[in-house]
Write an enzyme that holds these catalytic residues in place. Structure first.
Site, short mmCIF file in Angstrom:
data_model
loop_
_atom_site.label_atom_id
_atom_site.label_comp_id
_atom_site.label_asym_id
_atom_site.label_seq_id
_atom_site.Cartn_x
_atom_site.Cartn_y
_atom_site.Cartn_z
N ASP A 1 0.86 -1.19 0.00
CA ASP A 1 0.00 0.00 0.00
C ASP A 1 0.90 1.24 0.00
O ASP A 1 1.87 1.31 0.74
CB ASP A 1 -0.90 0.00 1.24
CG ASP A 1 -2.09 0.94 1.09
OD1 ASP A 1 -3.23 0.44 1.09
OD2 ASP A 1 -1.88 2.16 0.97
N THR B 1 -16.15 -2.71 -8.92
CA THR B 1 -17.35 -2.10 -8.37
C THR B 1 -18.54 -2.26 -9.32
O THR B 1 -18.34 -2.39 -10.55
CB THR B 1 -17.09 -0.58 -8.15
OG1 THR B 1 -18.32 0.09 -7.94
CG2 THR B 1 -16.42 0.06 -9.36
N ASP B 2 -19.75 -2.21 -8.77
CA ASP B 2 -20.94 -2.26 -9.64
C ASP B 2 -21.12 -0.94 -10.39
O ASP B 2 -21.94 -0.86 -11.31
CB ASP B 2 -22.20 -2.59 -8.83
CG ASP B 2 -22.52 -1.57 -7.73
OD1 ASP B 2 -21.72 -0.65 -7.51
OD2 ASP B 2 -23.58 -1.72 -7.09
N GLU B 3 -20.33 0.09 -10.03
CA GLU B 3 -20.50 1.39 -10.69
C GLU B 3 -20.08 1.34 -12.16
O GLU B 3 -20.40 2.24 -12.93
CB GLU B 3 -19.72 2.48 -9.94
CG GLU B 3 -20.26 2.65 -8.53
CD GLU B 3 -19.69 3.85 -7.81
OE1 GLU B 3 -19.33 4.84 -8.47
OE2 GLU B 3 -19.62 3.80 -6.58
N TYR C 1 -14.03 8.04 -11.92
CA TYR C 1 -13.75 6.86 -11.07
C TYR C 1 -14.25 5.58 -11.73
O TYR C 1 -13.48 4.64 -11.97
CB TYR C 1 -14.40 7.03 -9.68
CG TYR C 1 -14.50 5.73 -8.91
CD1 TYR C 1 -13.35 5.03 -8.53
CD2 TYR C 1 -15.75 5.20 -8.56
CE1 TYR C 1 -13.44 3.82 -7.83
CE2 TYR C 1 -15.84 4.00 -7.86
CZ TYR C 1 -14.69 3.31 -7.50
OH TYR C 1 -14.78 2.12 -6.81
N LYS D 1 -12.27 2.23 -13.33
CA LYS D 1 -12.49 0.86 -12.82
C LYS D 1 -12.93 -0.04 -13.98
O LYS D 1 -12.48 -1.18 -14.10
CB LYS D 1 -13.53 0.84 -11.70
CG LYS D 1 -13.08 1.47 -10.40
CD LYS D 1 -11.86 0.80 -9.77
CE LYS D 1 -12.13 -0.60 -9.28
NZ LYS D 1 -10.95 -1.15 -8.56
N1 LIG Z 1 -15.98 1.27 -1.00
C1 LIG Z 1 -16.90 0.58 -1.65
O1 LIG Z 1 -18.08 0.61 -1.29
C2 LIG Z 1 -16.50 -0.29 -2.82
C3 LIG Z 1 -17.50 -1.07 -3.45
C4 LIG Z 1 -17.13 -1.92 -4.49
C5 LIG Z 1 -15.80 -2.00 -4.90
N2 LIG Z 1 -14.87 -1.21 -4.28
C6 LIG Z 1 -13.47 -1.36 -4.72
O2 LIG Z 1 -12.74 -1.89 -3.63
C7 LIG Z 1 -11.40 -1.41 -3.66
C8 LIG Z 1 -11.05 -0.78 -2.34
O3 LIG Z 1 -11.97 0.29 -2.07
P1 LIG Z 1 -11.90 1.09 -0.70
O4 LIG Z 1 -13.22 1.72 -0.49
O5 LIG Z 1 -11.32 0.22 0.34
O6 LIG Z 1 -10.84 2.22 -1.10
P2 LIG Z 1 -9.91 3.12 -0.17
O7 LIG Z 1 -9.78 4.41 -0.91
O8 LIG Z 1 -10.42 3.14 1.23
O9 LIG Z 1 -8.52 2.35 -0.15
C9 LIG Z 1 -7.66 2.31 -1.25
C10 LIG Z 1 -6.28 1.90 -0.74
O10 LIG Z 1 -5.40 1.80 -1.89
C11 LIG Z 1 -4.17 2.44 -1.58
N3 LIG Z 1 -3.58 2.94 -2.84
C12 LIG Z 1 -4.07 3.90 -3.66
N4 LIG Z 1 -3.26 4.08 -4.70
C13 LIG Z 1 -2.24 3.18 -4.57
C14 LIG Z 1 -1.11 2.86 -5.34
N5 LIG Z 1 -0.83 3.52 -6.51
N6 LIG Z 1 -0.27 1.89 -4.90
C15 LIG Z 1 -0.53 1.22 -3.74
N7 LIG Z 1 -1.59 1.49 -2.96
C16 LIG Z 1 -2.45 2.45 -3.37
C17 LIG Z 1 -4.55 3.58 -0.64
O11 LIG Z 1 -3.44 4.03 0.13
C18 LIG Z 1 -5.64 2.92 0.20
O12 LIG Z 1 -5.08 2.25 1.31
C19 LIG Z 1 -11.33 -0.43 -4.85
O13 LIG Z 1 -10.78 -1.13 -5.94
C20 LIG Z 1 -12.77 -0.06 -5.11
O14 LIG Z 1 -12.97 0.24 -6.46
C21 LIG Z 1 -15.19 -0.36 -3.26
#
Ligand SMILES: NC(=O)c1ccc[n+]([C@@H]2O[C@H](COP(=O)([O-])OP(=O)(O)OC[C@H]3O[C@@H](n4cnc5c(N)ncnc54)[C@H](O)[C@@H]3O)[C@@H](O)[C@H]2O)c1
Length: 332
Positions: A33, A121-123, A148, A152
């Site tokens: 990360d 994501t479903d988006e 975004y 994705k």
């Molecule tokens: N939050 C939701 O409801 C949701 C729903 C469906 C899918 N997702 C997907 O799940 C995944 C995680 O989402 P989240 O809500 O936990 O996001 P988040 O923003 O809370 O976490 C993202 C993490 O990725 C790290 N990161 C970002 N760029 C980076 C890079 N270049 N190299 C290494 N680390 C990096 C950040 O430091 C962070 O810890 C994403 O791929 C998102 O599209 C999220």
């Protein structure tokens, strides 16, 4: 027992996944990360050092990624720029991490024949009308609305192409909106909870009619592990827990659970291009792989999440003021 690399494991869903692995499996876990504003090492404290390693680095760093792919059997890829509002302000980091970062991992998976699971994501499917009887399924055409969701969608298509062209051993999951502990206060549910804790009235975009299909982060984690263990390579699985709620109902539930009047919130200008409704049909995952969610009761899940934010103010307080200043600058 296997060695699992979790990208983005200091973020919201990634850190919940790491805790899930620690509690429910004996796998060794390495987190990669880069600790952007959304990553927080405090989400990963007190993990057993014989099973957990943290690597501070970027998924676009091909040399580091190669080294970590050589050392691990499986990679679960959560790292992303994930906040729609930020993508409207400055899309470039979304292209860099979501597209170039995923490409960098795919090239390493191809080189070392590593099993990769890509989190999406479903988006990517765009949105549905409020009264549409349809829900998203694996055959719904991609139609993303924001920078975004378009990045994705692009990353999903890269994974499919690397499976088809190079035989990369990958699966994809597209999940609905998650809630639970360790979520950044910029996001809808933690923002409202932490506002109420601070005595500030919650903010609702527009009329609050937009519908999201909520799933607890633990259920997302169990679904991902089901796919990692039993999923068919090259396949996509939608993850959802039949949790459709409109934003107004969610704010009112948070307020009443926290002992406030249900209408003690303000309406603010809607987000441009705000998707109306998301809804997931997860029949394929349930029937083909036998997964089912365990946090079916949204009310008790929200109550537990509120308790977590009340008990962990030291975790979220350092980011709260800057987040609210960002929203205030946009009149939100
Ligand atoms: N939050 C939701 O409801 C949701 C729903 C469906 C899918 N997702 C997907 O799940 C995944 C995680 O989402 P989240 O809500 O936990 O996001 P988040 O923003 O809370 O976490 C993202 C993490 O990725 C790290 N990161 C970002 N760029 C980076 C890079 N270049 N190299 C290494 N680390 C990096 C950040 O430091 C962070 O810890 C994403 O791929 C998102 O599209 C999220």
């Amino acid at each position: 027992m296997s060695k699992i690399l979790v990208t983005g494991g200091a973020g919201f869903i990634g850190s919940n996944f790491v805790h899930y692995l620690m509690d429910n499996t004996d796998h060794e876990v390495t987190v990669l990360d880069s600790l952007t504003y959304a990553g927080n090492k405090a989400s990963l404290v007190d993990l057993p050092s014989n099973r957990f390693t943290f690597v501070h680095g970027d998924i676009r760093d091909a040399e580091l990624v190669d080294e970590l792919f050589r050392k691990n059997d499986t990679v679960v890829h959560y790292a992303a720029e994930s906040h729609n509002d930020n993508s409207l302000d400055n899309p470039r980091p979304f292209l860099e991490t979501n597209i170039i970062g995923t490409y960098t991992l795919l090239e390493a998976a191809r080189k070392y024949d590593t099993r990769l699971h890509h989190i999406s994501t479903d988006e990517v499917y765009g949105d549905l009308e409020l009264d549409d009887p349809e829900r998203f399924s694996e055959s719904t055409p991609y139609n993303p609305s924001s920078p975004y969701s378009s990045t994705k969608a692009g990353s999903d298509l890269l994974v499919r192409a690397w499976v088809r062209s190079f035989g990369v051993r990958a699966t994809i999951s597209n999940c609905s909106n998650n809630y639970g502990p360790y979520q950044h206060v910029e996001k809808f549910i933690p923002r409202q909870i932490t506002n109420v804790i601070r005595g500030v009235r919650p903010k609702l975009y527009g009329a609050g009619e937009n519908v999201r299909d909520w799933i607890h982060a633990d259920d997302h984690s169990s679904a991902v592990m089901t796919i990692v263990d039993k999923g068919v390579l090259g396949e996509t699985y939608l993850i959802g827990a039949d949790g459709e709620k409109n934003n107004k109902d969610v704010v009112e539930l948070i307020l009443t659970t926290m002992g406030q009047p249900a209408d003690a919130y303000d309406h603010v200008t809607d987000r441009p291009g705000h998707d109306l409704r998301y809804a997931i049909d997860s029949t394929k995952l349930r029937t083909e792989l036998g997964w089912k969610p365990t946090h079916a009761d949204f009310e008790s899940g929200i109550a537990a999440t509120i308790d977590w934010y009340k008990a962990n103010e030291a975790w979220w307080a350092p980011t709260k003021d800057a987040t609210e200043a960002f929203y205030a600058s946009k009149g939100q």
